[in-house]
Write a protein that holds these residues in place. Structure first.
Motif, PDB file in Angstrom:
ATOM      1  N   UNK A   1      32.835  18.660  24.897  1.00 35.74           N
ATOM      2  CA  UNK A   1      33.184  18.399  23.501  1.00 35.74           C
ATOM      3  C   UNK A   1      31.931  18.256  22.643  1.00 35.74           C
ATOM      4  N   UNK A   2      30.962  17.513  23.154  1.00 36.65           N
ATOM      5  CA  UNK A   2      29.702  17.320  22.419  1.00 36.65           C
ATOM      6  C   UNK A   2      29.012  18.656  22.163  1.00 36.65           C
ATOM      7  N   UNK A   3      29.015  19.506  23.179  1.00 33.70           N
ATOM      8  CA  UNK A   3      28.390  20.829  23.044  1.00 33.70           C
ATOM      9  C   UNK A   3      29.137  21.677  22.015  1.00 33.70           C
ATOM     10  N   UNK A   4      30.479  21.628  22.034  1.00 30.60           N
ATOM     11  CA  UNK A   4      31.289  22.422  21.095  1.00 30.60           C
ATOM     12  C   UNK A   4      31.051  21.974  19.651  1.00 30.60           C
ATOM     13  N   UNK A   5      30.971  20.677  19.417  1.00 31.25           N
ATOM     14  CA  UNK A   5      30.730  20.156  18.059  1.00 31.25           C
ATOM     15  C   UNK A   5      29.345  20.566  17.583  1.00 31.25           C
ATOM     16  N   UNK A   6      28.366  20.486  18.456  1.00 27.50           N
ATOM     17  CA  UNK A   6      26.978  20.828  18.096  1.00 27.50           C
ATOM     18  C   UNK A   6      26.865  22.307  17.737  1.00 27.50           C
ATOM     19  N   UNK A   7      27.557  23.158  18.509  1.00 23.76           N
ATOM     20  CA  UNK A   7      27.505  24.602  18.234  1.00 23.76           C
ATOM     21  C   UNK A   7      28.204  24.928  16.923  1.00 23.76           C
ATOM     22  N   UNK A   8      29.395  24.350  16.693  1.00 22.79           N
ATOM     23  CA  UNK A   8      30.148  24.646  15.480  1.00 22.79           C
ATOM     24  C   UNK A   8      29.390  24.221  14.220  1.00 22.79           C
ATOM     25  N   UNK A   9      28.719  23.086  14.292  1.00 22.88           N
ATOM     26  CA  UNK A   9      27.994  22.597  13.108  1.00 22.88           C
ATOM     27  C   UNK A   9      26.562  23.104  13.064  1.00 22.88           C
TER      28      UNK A   9
ATOM     29  N   UNK B   1      37.379  22.971  12.873  1.00 20.65           N
ATOM     30  CA  UNK B   1      38.253  23.631  13.865  1.00 20.65           C
ATOM     31  C   UNK B   1      38.223  22.878  15.198  1.00 20.65           C
ATOM     32  N   UNK B   2      37.020  22.553  15.648  1.00 16.72           N
ATOM     33  CA  UNK B   2      36.906  21.764  16.888  1.00 16.72           C
ATOM     34  C   UNK B   2      37.544  20.398  16.678  1.00 16.72           C
ATOM     35  N   UNK B   3      37.312  19.848  15.483  1.00 15.52           N
ATOM     36  CA  UNK B   3      37.860  18.530  15.172  1.00 15.52           C
ATOM     37  C   UNK B   3      39.376  18.503  15.225  1.00 15.52           C
ATOM     38  N   UNK B   4      39.989  19.586  14.739  1.00 14.81           N
ATOM     39  CA  UNK B   4      41.457  19.657  14.758  1.00 14.81           C
ATOM     40  C   UNK B   4      41.974  19.610  16.189  1.00 14.81           C
ATOM     41  N   UNK B   5      41.286  20.323  17.080  1.00 20.60           N
ATOM     42  CA  UNK B   5      41.720  20.363  18.479  1.00 20.60           C
ATOM     43  C   UNK B   5      41.512  19.000  19.153  1.00 20.60           C
ATOM     44  N   UNK B   6      40.346  18.401  18.969  1.00 19.99           N
ATOM     45  CA  UNK B   6      40.085  17.141  19.679  1.00 19.99           C
ATOM     46  C   UNK B   6      40.912  15.985  19.112  1.00 19.99           C
ATOM     47  N   UNK B   7      41.309  16.110  17.839  1.00 18.81           N
ATOM     48  CA  UNK B   7      42.220  15.109  17.283  1.00 18.81           C
ATOM     49  C   UNK B   7      43.620  15.272  17.871  1.00 18.81           C
ATOM     50  N   UNK B   8      44.065  16.508  17.945  1.00 16.70           N
ATOM     51  CA  UNK B   8      45.407  16.765  18.460  1.00 16.70           C
ATOM     52  C   UNK B   8      45.539  16.306  19.900  1.00 16.70           C
ATOM     53  N   UNK B   9      44.461  16.442  20.668  1.00 20.79           N
ATOM     54  CA  UNK B   9      44.475  16.049  22.082  1.00 20.79           C
ATOM     55  C   UNK B   9      43.922  14.640  22.299  1.00 20.79           C
ATOM     56  N   UNK B  10      43.523  13.965  21.194  1.00 18.78           N
ATOM     57  CA  UNK B  10      42.967  12.602  21.241  1.00 18.78           C
ATOM     58  C   UNK B  10      41.636  12.533  21.980  1.00 18.78           C
ATOM     59  N   UNK B  11      40.973  13.682  22.180  1.00 16.61           N
ATOM     60  CA  UNK B  11      39.664  13.683  22.830  1.00 16.61           C
ATOM     61  C   UNK B  11      38.632  12.972  21.957  1.00 16.61           C
ATOM     62  N   UNK B  12      38.845  13.001  20.631  1.00 25.21           N
ATOM     63  CA  UNK B  12      37.881  12.361  19.736  1.00 25.21           C
ATOM     64  C   UNK B  12      37.779  10.852  19.974  1.00 25.21           C
ATOM     65  N   UNK B  13      38.794  10.263  20.626  1.00 27.70           N
ATOM     66  CA  UNK B  13      38.810   8.816  20.862  1.00 27.70           C
ATOM     67  C   UNK B  13      38.033   8.413  22.119  1.00 27.70           C
TER      68      UNK B  13
END
Length: 461
Positions: free
Chosen positions: A286-294, A355-367
């Motif tokens: 997740x950290x890698x995906x956020x870093x790449x997207x931004x 876009x990554x944020x939408x996915x990690x929110x939907x799956x609660x990975x952001x928590x």
């Protein structure tokens, strides 16, 4: 001073009764299984002794041996069953995994079955005995308004407190045949009726100073009990303790005592460590995906100051699911807030979410980074949602109560349909319901329901 009264509220008869019935159960099990001449007789005796010690300690922790505990059939069965299961679990673990695995299981099962039945018999026998021996109980005088004693006497009848009420004294002289006299007649009535103890129902608006009458009782060796009816706290629990020579009456709304907090903290530490270990691969991806997207801009972890236990501030960690300038955009979006007040902010299809944020929110990975908050002790696995500083600025007095425990990663609100509830007062009601009903089992139920919701992607946006 106080050491002589440490067990003043303990029902010694109940403890002795349990010991007697426990011994009876042991010998019945020996007789039924024919183990009387067994080489393991001493071992069996030690096993049963250990069981009874754990059972009695658990009963004492549950306040079953406290004479003031209300006697309700379902409550007594629940307390006895709880202590029985704890004693059975600990004894079985020591017996079959640490000690003597060759113990005759027929004996052990017979002992457990007999003990459970006899412990219930013991509890009800003690209750029956107490109600049959009222005339042998301390001869008691009640001083105060009769009408004010109605609830108190009803509570006495629900408890195992032994008391033989002989009559009432009024605070002031009055022509009422229901009273034996007034408080001025106290010394005479004590002599006349052979009084052992006196309950004073004294309120802050009473004009009579009861201190001289307490002194009279002390001189005569008569026990005095003062009912604290001066101050009331609606809906609160209360208990009486002492600090040195000072009695302290405590009102509280949070049911977590020191032992409950310790249990909850142990669960939090263990649960957060397991959560961190199991979710580490997901967090790294997740950290890698956020870093790449931004494109390397902004922090991967979003750190926001929140309000925790009783107003304490702490930084809550989440994976950043929004654009870098999300906080600056919030003011412009307040008009679209779907909550019914400014006490919380939430909108569907928030344009700040990536876009990554939408996915990690939907799956609660952001928590997931909040496991570190739990490990630090700022949060709990289960609690109330931690509000932001600006939300708390709009709180009314009754909203503050939801912060009387540590905030949690999940809670009653989350498992009750996060998206569907937009009324903040309803959220507060769910949070306070959790606070009032807290126990370990409720935490596990909420964790289980949260896991189910994560898998079906329900309630989060």
């Amino acid at each position: 001073m106080g050491r002589y009264n440490m067990g003043a509220s303990t029902n010694i008869i109940h403890i002795v009764s349990d010991c007697i019935f426990g011994i009876l159960s042991f010998f019945l099990a020996i007789l039924v299984t024919g183990q009387g001449h067994s080489d393991s007789f001493k071992t069996y005796a030690i096993i049963c002794l250990a069981f009874m010690v754990i059972f009695i300690l658990s009963n004492k922790e549950s306040r079953l041996y406290n004479v003031t505990t209300f006697f309700y059939t379902d409550r007594i069965i629940r307390y006895v069953s709880k202590s029985f299961l704890i004693a059975t679990g600990v004894t079985s673990m020591l017996l079959f995994y640490v000690g003597h695995a060759d113990v005759d299981r027929r004996f052990y099962v017979t002992f457990l079955t007999g003990t459970y039945i006899l412990m219930l018999v013991s509890a009800f026998a003690v209750r029956y005995h107490g109600k049959r021996t009222t005339k042998l109980a301390p001869r008691t005088l009640l001083v105060g308004e009769i009408d004010k004693f109605k609830n108190f006497e009803r509570f006495l009848n629900k408890s195992n407190v032994e008391v033989n009420i002989l009559g009432y004294l009024s605070m002031e002289e009055r022509n009422d045949s229901r009273y034996l006299g007034s408080i001025k007649d106290l010394e005479y009535i004590v002599h006349e009726k052979g009084i052992d103890q006196i309950y004073f129902m004294h309120r802050k608006n009473d004009s009579v100073d009861i201190q001289p009458y307490i002194d009279i009782c002390m001189e005569m060796g008569v026990t005095v009990r003062i009912i604290m009816n001066s101050y009331r706290a609606e809906g609160a629990h209360s208990y009486v303790s002492s600090v040195g020579t000072y009695p302290v009456l405590t009102y509280h709304r949070v049911s977590l005592n020191a032992s409950s907090r310790a249990v909850k903290r142990v669960i939090d530490i263990f649960g957060s460590l397991v959560g961190i270990i199991l979710s580490s691969p997901i967090m790294l991806i997740t950290a890698l995906a956020i870093w790449i997207e931004s494109k390397g801009k902004g922090n991967v972890i979003f750190k926001q100051e929140r309000v925790g236990l009783n107003g304490r501030h702490f930084y809550m960690y989440k994976f950043r699911s929004m654009c870098v300038n999300a906080e600056q955009m919030k003011a412009q979006l307040m008009k679209e807030n779907q909550m019914n007040s400014n006490l919380m902010f939430k909108i569907q299809n928030d344009p700040r979410i990536t876009k990554v944020g939408k996915f990690i929110r939907k799956t609660s990975i952001d928590e997931l980074p909040q496991f570190f908050n739990v490990l630090k002790g700022d949060m709990s696995l289960v609690g109330t949602r931690p509000p932001t500083l600006d939300e708390v600025d709009h709180y009314e007095r009754n909203h503050w109560r939801r912060m009387s425990i540590k905030p949690g990663i999940t809670g009653m609100w989350q498992v009750s349909g996060r998206s569907a509830i937009t009324d903040f007062d309803e959220i507060v009601e769910l949070d306070t319901e959790y606070i009032d009903k807290w126990d370990v089992l409720l935490d596990f139920q909420i964790i289980f329901k949260t896991a189910l919701q994560v898998f079906v992607h329900k309630g989060a946006y």
